[in-house]
Design a protein around this motif. Structure first.
Motif, PDB file in Angstrom:
ATOM      1  N   UNK A 105      10.748 -32.557  -9.678  1.00  0.00           N
ATOM      2  CA  UNK A 105       9.846 -31.731  -8.872  1.00  0.00           C
ATOM      3  C   UNK A 105      10.656 -30.962  -7.838  1.00  0.00           C
ATOM      4  N   UNK A 106      10.002 -30.014  -7.227  1.00  0.00           N
ATOM      5  CA  UNK A 106      10.640 -29.244  -6.162  1.00  0.00           C
ATOM      6  C   UNK A 106       9.722 -29.225  -4.955  1.00  0.00           C
ATOM      7  N   UNK A 107      10.225 -29.557  -3.788  1.00  0.00           N
ATOM      8  CA  UNK A 107       9.372 -29.596  -2.588  1.00  0.00           C
ATOM      9  C   UNK A 107       8.865 -28.223  -2.180  1.00  0.00           C
ATOM     10  N   UNK A 108       9.622 -27.181  -2.452  1.00  0.00           N
ATOM     11  CA  UNK A 108       9.215 -25.808  -2.113  1.00  0.00           C
ATOM     12  C   UNK A 108       9.367 -24.948  -3.355  1.00  0.00           C
ATOM     13  N   UNK A 109       8.243 -24.623  -3.963  1.00  0.00           N
ATOM     14  CA  UNK A 109       8.300 -23.795  -5.162  1.00  0.00           C
ATOM     15  C   UNK A 109       8.555 -22.334  -4.872  1.00  0.00           C
ATOM     16  N   UNK A 110       8.396 -21.916  -3.604  1.00  0.00           N
ATOM     17  CA  UNK A 110       8.612 -20.511  -3.230  1.00  0.00           C
ATOM     18  C   UNK A 110       9.492 -20.462  -1.995  1.00  0.00           C
ATOM     19  N   UNK A 111      10.664 -19.857  -2.141  1.00  0.00           N
ATOM     20  CA  UNK A 111      11.639 -19.765  -1.054  1.00  0.00           C
ATOM     21  C   UNK A 111      11.810 -18.299  -0.679  1.00  0.00           C
ATOM     22  N   UNK A 112      11.789 -18.008   0.611  1.00  0.00           N
ATOM     23  CA  UNK A 112      11.977 -16.650   1.119  1.00  0.00           C
ATOM     24  C   UNK A 112      13.288 -16.600   1.891  1.00  0.00           C
ATOM     25  N   UNK A 113      14.111 -15.601   1.595  1.00  0.00           N
ATOM     26  CA  UNK A 113      15.403 -15.446   2.275  1.00  0.00           C
ATOM     27  C   UNK A 113      15.634 -13.979   2.591  1.00  0.00           C
ATOM     28  N   UNK A 114      16.405 -13.743   3.643  1.00  0.00           N
ATOM     29  CA  UNK A 114      16.750 -12.377   4.039  1.00  0.00           C
ATOM     30  C   UNK A 114      18.064 -11.932   3.401  1.00  0.00           C
ATOM     31  N   UNK A 115      18.202 -10.641   3.252  1.00  0.00           N
ATOM     32  CA  UNK A 115      19.455 -10.084   2.752  1.00  0.00           C
ATOM     33  C   UNK A 115      20.581 -10.419   3.723  1.00  0.00           C
ATOM     34  N   UNK A 116      21.668 -10.975   3.196  1.00  0.00           N
ATOM     35  CA  UNK A 116      22.794 -11.379   4.017  1.00  0.00           C
ATOM     36  C   UNK A 116      22.703 -12.797   4.531  1.00  0.00           C
ATOM     37  N   UNK A 117      21.543 -13.447   4.358  1.00  0.00           N
ATOM     38  CA  UNK A 117      21.374 -14.819   4.818  1.00  0.00           C
ATOM     39  C   UNK A 117      21.670 -15.825   3.718  1.00  0.00           C
ATOM     40  N   UNK A 118      20.994 -16.967   3.764  1.00  0.00           N
ATOM     41  CA  UNK A 118      21.198 -18.008   2.773  1.00  0.00           C
ATOM     42  C   UNK A 118      19.854 -18.581   2.337  1.00  0.00           C
ATOM     43  N   UNK A 119      19.846 -19.158   1.138  1.00  0.00           N
ATOM     44  CA  UNK A 119      18.638 -19.777   0.579  1.00  0.00           C
ATOM     45  C   UNK A 119      19.006 -21.136   0.023  1.00  0.00           C
ATOM     46  N   UNK A 120      18.076 -22.071   0.113  1.00  0.00           N
ATOM     47  CA  UNK A 120      18.295 -23.429  -0.364  1.00  0.00           C
ATOM     48  C   UNK A 120      17.244 -23.775  -1.414  1.00  0.00           C
ATOM     49  N   UNK A 121      17.712 -24.013  -2.646  1.00  0.00           N
ATOM     50  CA  UNK A 121      16.845 -24.367  -3.762  1.00  0.00           C
ATOM     51  C   UNK A 121      16.929 -25.874  -3.973  1.00  0.00           C
TER      52      UNK A 121
END
Length: 352
Positions: A31-47
């Motif tokens: 499973x995934x705790x967050x099915x939808x992740x929002x990130x900004x250009x130049x930033x970072x995202x955690x899947x």
């Protein structure tokens, strides 16, 4: 003689443990705790992904793919990351987060997010007798960098305003608002994308209301809810007919001056004398060495003299035809005055 006794407990115990492992493997799911992740250009995202019920996934094969599995983003196998198999655009941009790997929780951190990272992802867990996949979506947002309002043209029926902004993703919502915050219907709206997939927005408005004190252009990012706006204070003079005529007169005057300047440049380019002056200037300029400490002084002095000479010659060339025309006109009037007495004398002699 005592008969040997056999204990069946160890056999049942082993069978029970084996059955528990099979049932546990069958009940595992990703499973995934967050099915939808929002990130900004130049930033970072955690899947993030996790196995339930919780258990260690330290020796499982864990992978992150794009939606169609055409691109491998990252692979963890045998207790460490696997290099050389990920897509080139993700190399040195990913980080495996394993603080809670003993509880079945892992995450992939992507750095320096770009618009091309936008889209669906999936993480897969594989072990002997177990395989499952979880899906998630990464949405990338970009906030506009520049925004401005320009007055495009004037007319008797009003003024045309154009608002433009660049550097948005996804495609934003754009609208006009009056000084009371009410939405004003736009005349036209358009957008385009550059090679980096950033949106360029443009909206126009034909403003006829003279009582309008100000107008505001608003751009809204539907993904993050952020809004950027800029306002223009409108003067009543913009709607004045005499003021519009004055602006048109200034525009025509500037256009005529530019045309005359262009014709003058063409004339000077075709002038043999100007070419001679420029050639002499270049020869003199070449004689001055760059190593000379007064090179800049010599260079600027000769350049200024050449400009002055060319200006004088061109001015003289333009003024000379006017002088010749005046001389011819004055000479013709003088000749008429001289011929008049002779004609009178001739008529008087003939009458006698």
């Amino acid at each position: 003689m005592m008969k040997p006794t056999y204990s069946y407990f160890p056999g049942y115990h082993v069978f029970f443990i084996f059955l528990q492992i099979i049932l546990t493997s069958e009940n595992l799911m990703v499973t995934t705790p967050t099915g939808h992740v929002v990130a900004r250009v130049g930033g970072q995202a955690e899947l993030s992904c996790q196995v339930t019920p919780p258990r260690s996934v330290a020796y499982m094969d864990v992978r992150w793919f794009r939606e169609d599995k055409s691109k491998l983003v990252y692979q963890y196998r045998g207790g460490h990351g696997v290099d050389g198999e990920a897509a080139p655009e993700y190399v040195k941009r990913t980080e495996f987060v394993s603080e809670a790997i003993g509880k079945g929780k892992v995450a992939l951190r992507i750095h320096n997010i770009s618009i091309f990272d936008d889209g669906p992802y999936q993480c897969s867990f594989n072990d002997s007798g177990f395989s499952d996949v979880a899906f998630m979506n990464l949405s990338v947002a970009a906030f506009g960098l520049k925004m401005q309002i320009n007055v495009q043209s004037f007319g008797y029926d009003g003024i045309i305003l154009e608002c433009s902004s660049v550097g948005w993703f996804p495609r934003p919502q754009m609208e006009w608002k009056d000084n009371n915050g009410n939405v004003v219907p736009y005349s036209s709206i358009s957008y385009s994308q550059n090679e980096d997939r950033f949106f360029f927005m443009k909206i126009t408005l034909l403003l006829r209301n003279q009582s309008q004190e100000s107008i505001t252009c608003c751009v809204h990012n539907p993904l993050t809810g952020e809004e950027k706006q800029t306002s223009l204070i409108i003067a009543n003079a913009l709607f004045d007919e005499n003021y519009i005529k004055y602006l048109i007169f200034i525009f025509l005057g500037i256009s005529i001056c530019l045309c005359l300047f262009y014709l003058l440049i063409l004339y000077l380019m075709n002038s043999a004398f100007s070419i001679t002056i420029i050639s002499h200037y270049l020869q003199l300029r070449n004689r001055v060495f760059i190593s000379d400490p007064l090179y800049s002084l010599y260079n600027s002095w000769m350049e200024n003299m050449a400009v002055v000479i060319v200006f004088i010659v061109s001015l003289q060339t333009m003024v000379r035809p006017v002088q010749l025309q005046r001389e011819l006109t004055d000479g013709g009037e003088r000749d008429k005055g001289r011929d008049l007495p002779s004609k009178c004398m001739f008529r008087s002699k003939s009458e006698e």
